[in-house]
Scaffold this motif. Structure first.
Motif, PDB file in Angstrom:
ATOM      1  N   ILE A 161     -25.707 -13.774 -15.912  1.00  0.00           N
ATOM      2  CA  ILE A 161     -26.551 -14.856 -16.410  1.00  0.00           C
ATOM      3  C   ILE A 161     -26.132 -16.192 -15.798  1.00  0.00           C
ATOM      4  N   ALA A 162     -26.980 -17.208 -15.989  1.00  0.00           N
ATOM      5  CA  ALA A 162     -26.668 -18.567 -15.516  1.00  0.00           C
ATOM      6  C   ALA A 162     -25.978 -19.330 -16.640  1.00  0.00           C
ATOM      7  N   ILE A 163     -24.825 -19.913 -16.322  1.00  0.00           N
ATOM      8  CA  ILE A 163     -23.974 -20.556 -17.338  1.00  0.00           C
ATOM      9  C   ILE A 163     -23.660 -21.983 -16.924  1.00  0.00           C
ATOM     10  N   ALA A 164     -23.623 -22.884 -17.913  1.00  0.00           N
ATOM     11  CA  ALA A 164     -23.103 -24.237 -17.710  1.00  0.00           C
ATOM     12  C   ALA A 164     -21.945 -24.444 -18.674  1.00  0.00           C
ATOM     13  N   ASP A 165     -20.794 -24.828 -18.159  1.00  0.00           N
ATOM     14  CA  ASP A 165     -19.634 -25.161 -18.989  1.00  0.00           C
ATOM     15  C   ASP A 165     -19.504 -26.680 -18.993  1.00  0.00           C
ATOM     16  N   ILE A 166     -19.923 -27.290 -20.073  1.00  0.00           N
ATOM     17  CA  ILE A 166     -19.983 -28.749 -20.167  1.00  0.00           C
ATOM     18  C   ILE A 166     -18.706 -29.264 -20.830  1.00  0.00           C
ATOM     19  N   CYS A 167     -18.180 -30.380 -20.303  1.00  0.00           N
ATOM     20  CA  CYS A 167     -16.856 -30.874 -20.692  1.00  0.00           C
ATOM     21  C   CYS A 167     -15.824 -29.803 -20.322  1.00  0.00           C
ATOM     22  N   GLN A 178     -15.872 -16.565 -14.995  1.00  0.00           N
ATOM     23  CA  GLN A 178     -16.363 -16.018 -13.727  1.00  0.00           C
ATOM     24  C   GLN A 178     -15.723 -14.659 -13.431  1.00  0.00           C
ATOM     25  N   LYS A 179     -14.437 -14.563 -13.664  1.00  0.00           N
ATOM     26  CA  LYS A 179     -13.736 -13.303 -13.380  1.00  0.00           C
ATOM     27  C   LYS A 179     -14.165 -12.192 -14.335  1.00  0.00           C
ATOM     28  N   GLU A 180     -14.352 -12.521 -15.603  1.00  0.00           N
ATOM     29  CA  GLU A 180     -14.622 -11.506 -16.625  1.00  0.00           C
ATOM     30  C   GLU A 180     -16.090 -11.091 -16.661  1.00  0.00           C
ATOM     31  N   PHE A 181     -17.015 -12.065 -16.521  1.00  0.00           N
ATOM     32  CA  PHE A 181     -18.429 -11.783 -16.767  1.00  0.00           C
ATOM     33  C   PHE A 181     -19.318 -11.919 -15.528  1.00  0.00           C
ATOM     34  N   LYS A 182     -18.769 -12.423 -14.431  1.00  0.00           N
ATOM     35  CA  LYS A 182     -19.490 -12.494 -13.155  1.00  0.00           C
ATOM     36  C   LYS A 182     -20.918 -13.040 -13.306  1.00  0.00           C
ATOM     37  N   PRO A 183     -21.039 -14.295 -13.745  1.00  0.00           N
ATOM     38  CA  PRO A 183     -22.376 -14.896 -13.890  1.00  0.00           C
ATOM     39  C   PRO A 183     -23.061 -15.073 -12.537  1.00  0.00           C
ATOM     40  N   SER A 184     -24.399 -15.136 -12.568  1.00  0.00           N
ATOM     41  CA  SER A 184     -25.146 -15.379 -11.329  1.00  0.00           C
ATOM     42  C   SER A 184     -24.940 -16.811 -10.854  1.00  0.00           C
ATOM     43  N   ARG A 185     -24.668 -17.703 -11.784  1.00  0.00           N
ATOM     44  CA  ARG A 185     -24.416 -19.107 -11.453  1.00  0.00           C
ATOM     45  C   ARG A 185     -23.563 -19.714 -12.553  1.00  0.00           C
ATOM     46  N   ILE A 186     -22.613 -20.552 -12.171  1.00  0.00           N
ATOM     47  CA  ILE A 186     -21.841 -21.272 -13.181  1.00  0.00           C
ATOM     48  C   ILE A 186     -21.595 -22.704 -12.712  1.00  0.00           C
ATOM     49  N   VAL A 187     -22.048 -23.645 -13.518  1.00  0.00           N
ATOM     50  CA  VAL A 187     -21.837 -25.073 -13.280  1.00  0.00           C
ATOM     51  C   VAL A 187     -20.802 -25.561 -14.284  1.00  0.00           C
ATOM     52  N   ALA A 188     -19.777 -26.249 -13.810  1.00  0.00           N
ATOM     53  CA  ALA A 188     -18.723 -26.783 -14.677  1.00  0.00           C
ATOM     54  C   ALA A 188     -18.725 -28.305 -14.541  1.00  0.00           C
ATOM     55  N   LEU A 189     -19.066 -29.002 -15.604  1.00  0.00           N
ATOM     56  CA  LEU A 189     -19.256 -30.456 -15.561  1.00  0.00           C
ATOM     57  C   LEU A 189     -18.256 -31.157 -16.463  1.00  0.00           C
ATOM     58  N   ASP A 190     -17.734 -32.284 -15.992  1.00  0.00           N
ATOM     59  CA  ASP A 190     -16.832 -33.081 -16.817  1.00  0.00           C
ATOM     60  C   ASP A 190     -16.917 -34.553 -16.420  1.00  0.00           C
ATOM     61  N   HIS A 191     -16.497 -35.410 -17.348  1.00  0.00           N
ATOM     62  CA  HIS A 191     -16.531 -36.858 -17.168  1.00  0.00           C
ATOM     63  C   HIS A 191     -15.190 -37.400 -16.680  1.00  0.00           C
TER      64      HIS A 191
END
Length: 392
Positions: A161-167, A178-191
């Motif tokens: 699935i497509a995942i966003a990890d915010i903060c 990413q290692k455990e669930f192998k998403p199709s896309r992962i965006v990791a955003l922080d301030h």
């Protein structure tokens, strides 16, 4: 009222209730005449507003000089023809050039003020993003992952699935996902730039690919709506003074039918045996200390209410206890020691606490460490997990 130009990918909108004119997207016209509809909308807003007109450019990704001068001309002309009117231009540090560029107007026109929206929005970030805290953040994630890897599938996590990890902080949770669930896309955003720099360094050193580390403000993300199957935001709502604004953005970027997953604490429920009384007193004081800085480390059980108020359906809540029995007791003791240094050190001193108070405050952390390392001891740190589904 709004105007939108798909070819140049920008939008303008006027909200008369809040006297706010919004400019967003990419604005790069070749000639000013291309902006005629938007400039007409701004003039219309100026004509009807009284007192203050807010010009919101927090989501203005790009603006060339042609566009800037066109809007600046309208603003400056209005300042001369309407001395009763003030302009407040609301920028964000995430799009840093806006503060610098529009700051030029404020320097030449007293009726124009530039306010960086997020300058006071993250009251705890300075305490928690220092380099010395990074190893502890990694240890915390390691201990919570022991529980979350089995909890996440109950809250929308699945392979591909497509995942966003915010903060996302230092990015360690995104790596584990990413290692455990192998998403199709992962965006990791922080301030936090230091946290993202660390995350990118680790990714490069360990050849971790596929995570899109992004600098951004969680309350005004430059991410398109309705694009992620699962949006995570861990241990973060509790350090924002307006968590409802973060949830609004998490809701926006989540796909209809997708889920938003949050974790938060109730710090006063940290516990330990032996020396339970001292430990309890200190963590009650931790909650009061964070409240002084407009943060709520008691938010955990409130997550359900926040998610419902944000418009989510099928809200699910559960909790787990991180303990000295989850792995190496010394790892848990190291986390507590880091809490002591930040909470009873920099934070308590900044609040102006007395030496006597800080001594007693520190003692509770030391007693919690004692409980964690005692051969018959028990030490716990409770975490609340909650998720909600965005209506289809």
């Amino acid at each position: 009222m709004n105007r939108h130009d798909a070819s140049t990918r920008y939008g303008t909108q006027y909200d008369p209730n809040n006297q706010q004119f919004l400019i967003s997207g990419v604005m790069r016209p070749q000639i000013a005449d291309e902006l005629a509809p938007s400039l007409a909308l701004l003039n219309e807003a100026i004509e009807h507003v009284r007192g203050v007109l807010y010009l919101d450019v927090k989501r203005l990704v790009q603006m060339n000089n042609t566009a800037f001068h066109a809007f600046a001309r309208v603003i400056l002309e209005a300042c001369r023809s309407r001395p009763d009117l003030r302009f407040v231009i609301v920028t964000s540090s995430v799009v840093g050039w806006t503060t610098r560029k529009f700051g030029h107007l404020a320097r030449i026109e007293p009726s124009v003020d530039v306010q960086e929206y997020d300058s006071d929005f993250y009251p705890g970030q300075g305490f928690l993003e220092g380099g010395g805290f990074i190893p502890i953040l990694r240890t915390q994630t390691k201990l919570t992952w022991h529980h979350e890897r089995t909890i996440l599938p109950r809250h929308g996590m699945a392979h591909g699935i497509a995942i966003a990890d915010i903060c996302c902080g230092i990015g360690d949770f995104a790596v584990l996902v990413q290692k455990e669930f192998k998403p199709s896309r992962i965006v990791a955003l922080d301030h936090s730039r230091p946290s993202l720099a660390y995350a990118r360094k680790v990714a490069a050193e360990f050849d971790i690919r596929g995570i899109e580390y992004t600098y951004g403000d969680a309350s005004e993300m430059l991410l398109e709506a309705d694009q992620f199957d699962l949006v995570t935001c861990r241990h973060s709502l509790q350090i924002f003074n307006r968590p409802e604004l973060i949830l609004k953005e998490l809701y926006r970027i989540c796909k209809p039918g997708g889920r938003v997953y949050v974790t938060n604490e109730k710090n006063s429920h940290c516990l330990g045996e032996p020396r339970a009384e001292s430990i309890q007193w200190t963590y009650n004081e931790v909650a009061r200390l964070f409240s002084f800085f407009d943060m709520d480390v008691e938010l955990g059980p409130k997550s359900r209410r926040y998610l419902i108020d944000a418009g989510f359906d099928d809200v699910r809540v559960e909790s787990f206890m991180v303990t000295n029995l989850d792995g190496d007791p010394q790892a848990f003791a190291d986390i507590i020691a880091a809490w002591e240094e930040v909470y009873a050190g920099e934070m308590a001193e900044k609040r102006g606490d007395s030496a006597e108070f800080i001594e007693r405050f520190r003692q509770g952390f030391q007693d919690h460490i004692f409980a964690a390392l005692h051969p018959k001891g028990y030490a716990g740190w409770p975490i609340w997990v909650a998720s909600g589904q965005k209506p289809q």
